[in-house]
Motif scaffolding. Structure first.
Motif, mmCIF file in Angstrom:
data_model
loop_
_atom_site.group_PDB
_atom_site.id
_atom_site.type_symbol
_atom_site.label_atom_id
_atom_site.label_comp_id
_atom_site.label_asym_id
_atom_site.label_seq_id
_atom_site.Cartn_x
_atom_site.Cartn_y
_atom_site.Cartn_z
ATOM 1 N N ALA A 43 -41.100 -66.746 123.174
ATOM 2 C CA ALA A 43 -40.189 -67.842 123.493
ATOM 3 C C ALA A 43 -40.959 -69.081 123.962
ATOM 4 C CB ALA A 43 -39.185 -67.398 124.543
ATOM 5 N N LEU B 71 -35.067 -63.780 116.340
ATOM 6 C CA LEU B 71 -33.704 -63.260 116.168
ATOM 7 C C LEU B 71 -33.725 -61.959 115.372
ATOM 8 C CD1 LEU B 71 -30.702 -63.818 116.611
ATOM 9 C CD2 LEU B 71 -30.677 -65.037 114.446
ATOM 10 N N ALA C 290 -37.769 -69.106 115.859
ATOM 11 C CA ALA C 290 -36.504 -68.598 116.396
ATOM 12 C C ALA C 290 -35.897 -67.572 115.454
ATOM 13 C CB ALA C 290 -35.532 -69.757 116.615
ATOM 14 N N ILE D 49 -41.932 -71.069 120.976
ATOM 15 C CA ILE D 49 -40.791 -71.855 120.482
ATOM 16 C C ILE D 49 -40.555 -73.055 121.393
ATOM 17 C CG2 ILE D 49 -38.316 -71.773 119.959
ATOM 18 C CD1 ILE D 49 -38.659 -68.761 119.468
ATOM 19 N N TYR D 50 -40.611 -72.798 122.700
ATOM 20 C CA TYR D 50 -40.382 -73.875 123.675
ATOM 21 C C TYR D 50 -41.417 -74.995 123.496
ATOM 22 C CZ TYR D 50 -40.460 -76.242 128.204
ATOM 23 O OH TYR D 50 -40.464 -77.185 129.188
ATOM 24 N N GLY E 95 -36.205 -63.101 125.048
ATOM 25 C CA GLY E 95 -35.897 -64.506 124.815
ATOM 26 C C GLY E 95 -36.291 -65.422 125.954
ATOM 27 N N VAL F 234 -35.120 -59.118 117.514
ATOM 28 C CA VAL F 234 -34.160 -58.630 118.507
ATOM 29 C C VAL F 234 -33.070 -57.813 117.828
ATOM 30 C CG1 VAL F 234 -32.387 -59.357 120.145
ATOM 31 C CG2 VAL F 234 -34.604 -60.477 120.156
ATOM 32 N N THR G 257 -33.181 -57.715 125.733
ATOM 33 C CA THR G 257 -32.929 -59.005 125.094
ATOM 34 C C THR G 257 -33.221 -60.162 126.038
ATOM 35 O OG1 THR G 257 -30.607 -58.751 125.647
ATOM 36 C CG2 THR G 257 -31.243 -58.225 123.412
ATOM 37 N N LEU G 258 -32.964 -59.986 127.319
ATOM 38 C CA LEU G 258 -33.245 -61.061 128.268
ATOM 39 C C LEU G 258 -34.741 -61.347 128.336
ATOM 40 C CD1 LEU G 258 -30.720 -60.142 131.090
ATOM 41 C CD2 LEU G 258 -30.827 -62.336 129.920
ATOM 42 N N PHE H 137 -38.306 -67.806 128.469
ATOM 43 C CA PHE H 137 -39.510 -68.637 128.557
ATOM 44 C C PHE H 137 -39.668 -69.243 129.949
ATOM 45 C CE2 PHE H 137 -37.520 -72.815 128.569
ATOM 46 C CZ PHE H 137 -36.280 -72.537 128.064
ATOM 47 N N VAL H 138 -38.577 -69.289 130.709
ATOM 48 C CA VAL H 138 -38.643 -69.899 132.035
ATOM 49 C C VAL H 138 -39.537 -69.093 132.970
ATOM 50 C CG1 VAL H 138 -37.283 -70.875 133.893
ATOM 51 C CG2 VAL H 138 -36.261 -70.567 131.655
#
Lengths: 271, 287
Positions: free
Chosen positions: B244, B267, B263, B247-248, B227, B270, B223-224, B229-230
């Motif tokens: 992600a 969701l 999103a 979305i960002y 999701g 996931v 899950t990490l 994007f960083v």
């Protein structure tokens, strides 16, 4: 398993490499942040100085880093206290099954697992629709709690699983009120674990980025400041900031460990 | 024990109330808002209440989305494989080869400390190592193994996966270590006495008994990565995209309904994967 086998040494070597992998890069930037004024992002070092740390505090150089730090510390403290109180209460509630307990449990789990960007987007949109301005102390605070509270709850589960209720029963048998039992028996016994919850609450909030993205309003927290810097700062001032915030995190961990030891010692003394 | 507990059962409701309130306000309602907004219309200036399926239609028919999903699953799968391999080995070493429990605690804490510092800093700390003139490149060049700097080290899929492993292996170590610590050592002794080889012990005793830890760790890592994007933005140098990131980017362009539709699909994806994983383990029993 009585004798050290060759397997032990292979695994020990693997473990040491893993630790080096975990710490090595961070130590590298810590060293590089002491570059001389002419130094760049990589080795070799061009002399040593505190130049980049001074740059960090010169306001015009890299945004408003000082104010962001203060905001992050304040938010971290608010989140820490709330996480501590709410997780302790919820942990006590979950010692028995009650209607809806599994719904709340799975909600908390979902909160931990749902991608941070969803939480950030959702809270941002919700505030927008309600005509509220997102602020780090309102929407930001709420979004951080969705990350720290589930961790706090899971730690409380682990703590209460190992907790012997005989002490509380003895206290009740001796005529103590519920409040007295809580204040003089439960709280002192749980104190070391509660410090752990506080540490988690503070550092998770202090370092949280994704959930702060759309919820911090017009003022950056420190991770947001850092993220902005990664795209437009190409000097070791980036490393200086990294080193400084890592030191704050390490200081929190150390203080907590020392407090836990002191608490344990005073507990065994009075017991 | 039961008498004490029954007497105070009412207390559970107000004790769990603050947690429930926070989760409703900042988790349940926001997700409902995302769900609603994902059907709205938008232009350059604002979002417009409506009920249209355009956001989903555009999303699901765009090849960019499908490629991003493919990439995201690739990252998730590779990261899962690597963190599992490393995490299992580290947990196994700590649980079965370190004898004193004090030493176990110290070594375990040593692994957890980096988890408490900023992810972004841990990512940028790879720059001086992997960069064009970084330690790895200059090291390899000085021993003469390569004569040109390796370009794939930074701002690449390699860098992204490396950062994931660096950031998330702990999420694998902790649950696996936790379930290994509950394995009765006499079971291992019995297997030795019965003539099992070390490999057989690993395969038939230790892995089955640490299954729940392996699955819980996998849930976290999966899950990490899904999701995130960083990491993709910083380590991929802005040219790689996963779900992600899409979305960002839409959030940055203020295209909130499109971001919301993205999103919702993320969701659902996931949750579907989690349903499969949760079938394999009763997480509440494991705590």
């Amino acid at each position: 398993m009585k004798k050290r086998s060759s397997g032990f040494f292979i695994l020990a070597g693997f473990f040491m490499l893993f630790v080096l992998f975990l710490y090595g890069p961070t130590i590298t930037i810590a060293i590089l942040s002491f570059q001389g004024p002419g130094g760049g992002l990589t080795f070799p070092m061009q002399g040593t100085s505190l130049h980049w740390f001074r740059q960090l505090f010169a306001k015009q150089a890299v945004g408003d880093f000082g104010a962001a730090l203060v905001r992050s510390l304040m938010l971290g403290t608010m989140v820490m206290i709330t996480t501590l109180v709410f997780s302790l209460l919820a942990g006590m509630a979950f010692r028995k099954r009650f209607t809806g307990s599994s719904v709340i449990f799975y909600l908390a789990l979902a909160s931990l697992i749902i991608p941070s960007i969803l939480i950030s987007l959702g809270i941002g949109l919700m505030f927008d629709r309600m005509d509220l301005t997102p602020q780090w102390f309102s929407s930001g605070f709420g979004s951080h709690l969705t990350w720290t509270l589930p961790f706090g709850l899971l730690i409380m589960f682990a703590v209460f699983n190992r907790f012997n209720p005989a002490y509380e029963m003895a206290s009740a048998d001796l005529g103590a009120s519920d409040w007295q039992t809580f204040r003089f028996i439960l709280l002192p016994l749980l104190a070391p674990s509660l410090l752990g919850v506080a540490l988690f609450g503070f550092t998770l909030s202090y370092d949280e980025f994704a959930r702060t993205l759309m919820t911090s309003g017009s003022f950056n927290t420190l991770p947001l400041e850092l993220f902005a810097m990664t795209t437009n700062v190409t000097t070791p001032v980036l490393y200086a900031l990294g080193t400084l915030t890592t030191l704050v995190s390490l200081a929190c961990i150390l203080i907590t460990i020392i407090l836990v030891r002191l608490l344990r010692r005073s507990l065994t003394k009075t017991a | 024990m039961t008498t004490l507990i029954n007497k105070k059962n009412v207390a559970s409701y107000w004790q769990s109330f603050p947690l429930t309130l926070v989760l409703c306000l900042f988790l349940v309602f926001p997700i409902i808002v995302i769900g609603i907004v994902s059907f709205w219309d938008y232009n350059e200036y604002s979002i417009i209440p409506a009920f249209i399926l355009d956001n989903y239609e555009f999303l699901l028919t765009s090849s960019v989305t499908w490629q991003a999903y493919l990439k995201t699953f690739e990252y998730a799968f590779l990261t899962l494989l690597l963190t599992l391999g490393i995490g299992f080995t580290v947990a196994y070493f700590l649980a079965f080869h370190i004898r004193s429990s004090a030493m176990q605690t110290i070594l375990f804490l040593l692994c957890t400390v980096p988890f408490l510092t900023s992810n972004i800093i841990r990512m940028i700390s790879w720059i001086p190592l992997l960069g064009r003139n970084g330690l790895v490149n200059s090291g390899l060049q000085s021993v003469g193994l390569i004569d040109q700097p390796l370009e794939f080290l930074l701002y690449s899929d390699f860098a992204i996966i490396l950062a994931y492993v660096h950031l998330y292996t702990l999420f694998m170590v902790t649950p696996i270590f936790n379930s290994m610590m509950r394995i009765d050592h006499s079971l291992v002794e019995a297997a030795i006495d019965a003539g099992a080889s070390p490999f057989q012990i690993l395969k038939d005793v230790i892995i089955p008994l640490s299954k729940s830890g392996i699955i819980i760790g996998s849930i976290f890592v999966f899950t990490l990565v899904m999701g995130d994007f960083v990491t993709v933005k910083i380590m991929g140098g802005g040219i790689r995209a996963n779900v992600a990131i899409l979305i960002y980017n839409e959030i940055s362009l203020l295209q909130y309904p499109a971001a919301a539709a993205g999103a919702m699909i993320l969701l659902i994806t996931v949750i579907m994967m989690l349903v499969i994983l949760f079938r394999l383990v009763d997480i509440r029993k494991e705590l």
